[in-house]
Design a protein around this motif. Structure first.
Motif, PDB file in Angstrom:
ATOM      1  N   GLU A 115       0.886  -8.585  -4.419  1.00 50.97           N
ATOM      2  CA  GLU A 115       1.704  -9.609  -3.784  1.00 50.97           C
ATOM      3  C   GLU A 115       2.915  -9.949  -4.657  1.00 50.97           C
ATOM      4  OE1 GLU A 115       1.329 -10.683  -0.848  1.00 50.97           O
ATOM      5  OE2 GLU A 115      -0.602  -9.751  -0.395  1.00 50.97           O
ATOM      6  N   PRO A 116       4.081 -10.251  -4.109  1.00 52.03           N
ATOM      7  CA  PRO A 116       4.346 -10.288  -2.654  1.00 52.03           C
ATOM      8  C   PRO A 116       4.568  -8.896  -2.058  1.00 52.03           C
ATOM      9  CG  PRO A 116       6.313 -10.868  -3.847  1.00 52.03           C
ATOM     10  CD  PRO A 116       5.253 -10.688  -4.891  1.00 52.03           C
ATOM     11  N   HIS A 117       4.921  -7.925  -2.900  1.00 53.81           N
ATOM     12  CA  HIS A 117       5.082  -6.552  -2.415  1.00 53.81           C
ATOM     13  C   HIS A 117       4.990  -5.622  -3.615  1.00 53.81           C
ATOM     14  CE1 HIS A 117       9.202  -6.704  -4.013  1.00 53.81           C
ATOM     15  NE2 HIS A 117       9.316  -7.878  -3.386  1.00 53.81           N
ATOM     16  N   GLY A 118       4.631  -4.423  -3.360  1.00 52.53           N
ATOM     17  CA  GLY A 118       4.479  -3.446  -4.433  1.00 52.53           C
ATOM     18  C   GLY A 118       3.124  -2.752  -4.369  1.00 52.53           C
ATOM     19  N   LEU A 119       2.972  -1.794  -5.247  1.00 55.60           N
ATOM     20  CA  LEU A 119       1.744  -0.988  -5.285  1.00 55.60           C
ATOM     21  C   LEU A 119       1.285  -0.839  -6.730  1.00 55.60           C
ATOM     22  CD1 LEU A 119      -0.101   0.749  -3.366  1.00 55.60           C
ATOM     23  CD2 LEU A 119       1.203   2.729  -4.162  1.00 55.60           C
ATOM     24  N   CYS A 120      -0.018  -0.961  -6.945  1.00 57.53           N
ATOM     25  CA  CYS A 120      -0.590  -0.804  -8.293  1.00 57.53           C
ATOM     26  C   CYS A 120      -1.552   0.374  -8.298  1.00 57.53           C
ATOM     27  CB  CYS A 120      -1.324  -2.078  -8.710  1.00 57.53           C
ATOM     28  SG  CYS A 120      -2.155  -1.943 -10.324  1.00 57.53           S
ATOM     29  N   MET A 121      -1.285   1.349  -9.164  1.00 53.31           N
ATOM     30  CA  MET A 121      -2.186   2.473  -9.387  1.00 53.31           C
ATOM     31  C   MET A 121      -2.990   2.207 -10.655  1.00 53.31           C
ATOM     32  SD  MET A 121      -1.668   4.827  -7.048  1.00 53.31           S
ATOM     33  CE  MET A 121      -0.454   5.426  -5.865  1.00 53.31           C
ATOM     34  N   ARG A 122      -4.306   2.320 -10.566  1.00 59.56           N
ATOM     35  CA  ARG A 122      -5.172   1.990 -11.711  1.00 59.56           C
ATOM     36  C   ARG A 122      -5.997   3.217 -12.100  1.00 59.56           C
ATOM     37  NH1 ARG A 122      -8.270  -2.553 -13.923  1.00 59.56           N
ATOM     38  NH2 ARG A 122     -10.321  -1.823 -14.588  1.00 59.56           N
ATOM     39  N   ILE A 123      -5.874   3.628 -13.361  1.00 62.19           N
ATOM     40  CA  ILE A 123      -6.682   4.708 -13.941  1.00 62.19           C
ATOM     41  C   ILE A 123      -7.730   4.075 -14.850  1.00 62.19           C
ATOM     42  CG2 ILE A 123      -6.681   6.709 -15.480  1.00 62.19           C
ATOM     43  CD1 ILE A 123      -3.847   7.307 -14.603  1.00 62.19           C
ATOM     44  N   ASP A 124      -8.975   4.485 -14.680  1.00 65.69           N
ATOM     45  CA  ASP A 124     -10.079   3.976 -15.507  1.00 65.69           C
ATOM     46  C   ASP A 124     -10.864   5.179 -16.023  1.00 65.69           C
ATOM     47  OD1 ASP A 124     -12.360   2.824 -16.600  1.00 65.69           O
ATOM     48  OD2 ASP A 124     -12.398   1.206 -15.118  1.00 65.69           O
ATOM     49  N   ILE A 125     -10.797   5.421 -17.363  1.00 63.25           N
ATOM     50  CA  ILE A 125     -11.382   6.627 -17.959  1.00 63.25           C
ATOM     51  C   ILE A 125     -12.232   6.241 -19.169  1.00 63.25           C
ATOM     52  CG2 ILE A 125     -10.874   8.807 -19.150  1.00 63.25           C
ATOM     53  CD1 ILE A 125      -8.313   9.003 -17.588  1.00 63.25           C
ATOM     54  N   PRO A 126     -13.419   6.842 -19.334  1.00 68.55           N
ATOM     55  CA  PRO A 126     -14.207   6.593 -20.550  1.00 68.55           C
ATOM     56  C   PRO A 126     -13.469   7.093 -21.793  1.00 68.55           C
ATOM     57  CG  PRO A 126     -15.546   7.659 -18.848  1.00 68.55           C
ATOM     58  CD  PRO A 126     -14.129   7.738 -18.394  1.00 68.55           C
ATOM     59  N   THR A 139      -3.959  -0.134  -4.960  1.00 66.52           N
ATOM     60  CA  THR A 139      -4.059  -1.428  -4.261  1.00 66.52           C
ATOM     61  C   THR A 139      -2.658  -2.011  -4.104  1.00 66.52           C
ATOM     62  OG1 THR A 139      -4.427  -2.545  -6.396  1.00 66.52           O
ATOM     63  CG2 THR A 139      -6.376  -1.953  -5.104  1.00 66.52           C
ATOM     64  N   ASN A 140      -2.477  -2.721  -3.027  1.00 63.88           N
ATOM     65  CA  ASN A 140      -1.216  -3.442  -2.826  1.00 63.88           C
ATOM     66  C   ASN A 140      -1.210  -4.707  -3.668  1.00 63.88           C
ATOM     67  OD1 ASN A 140       0.160  -1.772  -0.888  1.00 63.88           O
ATOM     68  ND2 ASN A 140      -1.332  -2.460   0.653  1.00 63.88           N
TER      69      ASN A 140
END
Length: 465
Positions: A436-447, A433-434
């Protein structure tokens, strides 16, 4: 594993079919036995029992004291003239009340001579003179002689057996048809699959939503969908690989040709060839890593503390980023124990962190956060780069896909695909997901417990990856 219904649909169908056959045959046997029980053995023939003698005596008395009209009235009354029924025939052979004589009795009357059960009037005084030559007899007509019941009554034993067999064949055929029709449809679909046609779906056509055949059809559709997807991904991967290999191979070919024409520059061309070979070697290495993370490959899970591994990755990344003034930070609890395949999951996190470093400029920061949340571990990697076009956020996890903002020399487009597949093998999700104000977020969700469908091997098991 396939979940079977608590009560087997096929079992219930055959069970119902067997019992339906038994009920039909039982009803047939009961009806036949009750009919034959009710039907007298001498039905339609002369009756010469005491009851018949009393009935004929009654008819004679009415004729003696009431005359022919009274006798006809009595003969036609079904309430009194019954069990057995009395008939009176005049000398010309006609029944005086106009009723039809049962066939057997009529045939017997045609024979000349005295007959048992038939009383012929012979001169009994002046009151009976009008009835001289009349014949009185009684016939059992308890059951109405309808055609169907007469046919049933006259039917031999093999006729009843034939009816029972026909009922059984009908019920068995119905059950077999409802079972074999979807099986033939499955057979057709499997033949199509054996010919390489995987776009056939049959669950809706087969029906049988609540039995094993319907479940088999749904499993076939799922299998066909999966194989179709694998073939499509394979074709796309082959196309992408061939495209990626074309450039370094072309450069190598040109370098070899130029080295042959200019031997004095062969050392320079060999260096170019060596660089392209290293590129090819790195690409093959990433392709092998991506292939080893296939969903069907067996990998080794073990209970491990995640935090020290994240610390090692972020420390190395922070050291690499210090050259450009980019810093990598980690926020996490002291310990997070989870079932994981260490190499693949750490490769995924490392790919995300290096991707964030690649997009971050001098003086910017990459933030790595790990936490436990609802029996899951959540790892986020956030950079301060330009972010991505929203239309690219889903595609960036496909092999050989690069964003529009990808820096020159930024890899082959396999890093995020490898990370995505590694996370999926852990039963988790990876999303982008993007911010604000700029940048990118990578999200890992693991049991924390690892994937449910995967076997957890002991630490000394062979590592297949």
């Amino acid at each position: 594993m396939v979940r079977l219904n608590s009560v087997s649909g096929i079992f219930f169908r055959f069970f119902a079919g067997i019992w339906l056959t038994l009920l039909f045959v039982g009803a047939l046997v009961w009806g036949a036995s009750s009919f034959f029980t009710e039907a007298p053995s001498n039905y339609g023939s002369f009756e010469h029992s005491p009851a018949a003698e009393r009935a004929i005596g009654t008819a004679l008395g009415i004729a003696r004291w009431g005359g022919e009209d009274a006798l006809i009235t009595w003969l036609k009354d079904p309430e009194v003239n019954t069990r057995p029924e009395v008939f009176v025939v005049d000398p010309s052979g006609h029944e005086i009340s106009g009723r039809s004589i049962p066939q057997k009795a009529a045939e017997s009357l045609a024979h000349s001579g005295p007959q048992e059960g038939v009383y012929t009037m012979r001169g009994h005084g002046r009151h009976m003179r009008p009835f001289q030559g009349y014949r009185f007899f009684a016939v059992r007509t308890d059951i109405p002689p309808s055609p169907i019941r007469l046919i049933m009554w006259k039917m031999p034993w093999w006729g009843w057996a034939l009816i029972a067999a026909l009922i059984s064949v009908f019920v068995a055929g119905s059950v077999a048809w409802t079972s074999t029709r979807p099986i033939k449809k499955l057979q057709w679909a499997m033949q199509k699959a054996s010919q390489g046609v995987f776009d056939v779906r049959i669950a809706n056509e087969v029906g049988h939503e609540h039995d094993e055949i319907g479940e088999l059809a749904r499993q076939f559709d799922a299998m066909a969908e999966r194989i179709h997807g694998l073939f499509e991904r394979q074709k796309r991967l082959f196309h992408d690989v061939s495209h990626e290999l074309r450039s370094p191979l072309a450069r190598i070919s040109v370098a070899v040709e130029l080295a042959e024409k200019s031997p004095e520059k062969s050392h320079e061309f060999l260096q170019r060839i060596e660089g392209d070979v290293q590129v090819l070697n790195a690409m093959v290495d990433e392709l092998l890593t991506y292939a080893r993370l296939d969903e069907n490959a067996v990998i080794h899970f073990e209970r491990t503390d995640l935090v020290p591994l994240l610390e090692a990755i972020t420390d190395d990344a922070d050291f690499e980023g210090s050259a450009t003034g980019t810093h990598v930070t980690l926020q996490s609890p002291d310990s997070i124990l989870m079932n994981m395949h260490v190499d693949s999951l750490m490769r995924a996190v490392e790919n995300l962190v290096r991707n964030a470093l690649r997009y971050s400029g001098p003086g910017q920061q990459v933030s790595v956060v790990a936490k436990e949340e609802n029996e899951h571990v959540v790892i986020t990697v956030t950079d301060s780069g330009p972010g991505m076009d929203p239309s690219e956020l889903e595609k960036i996890f496909e092999p050989f896909v690069r964003g529009k903002n990808q820096p020159t020399g930024g890899g082959f487009g396999l890093g995020l695909a490898i990370a995505k597949r590694a996370v999926q093998r852990h039963g988790g999700t990876l999303t982008a997901t993007n911010v604000e104000p700029h940048g990118l977020c990578m999200r890992i969700d693991i049991p924390l417990s690892g994937p449910n469908a995967c076997l957890l091997y002991t630490s000394d098991a062979a590592d297949e990856l």
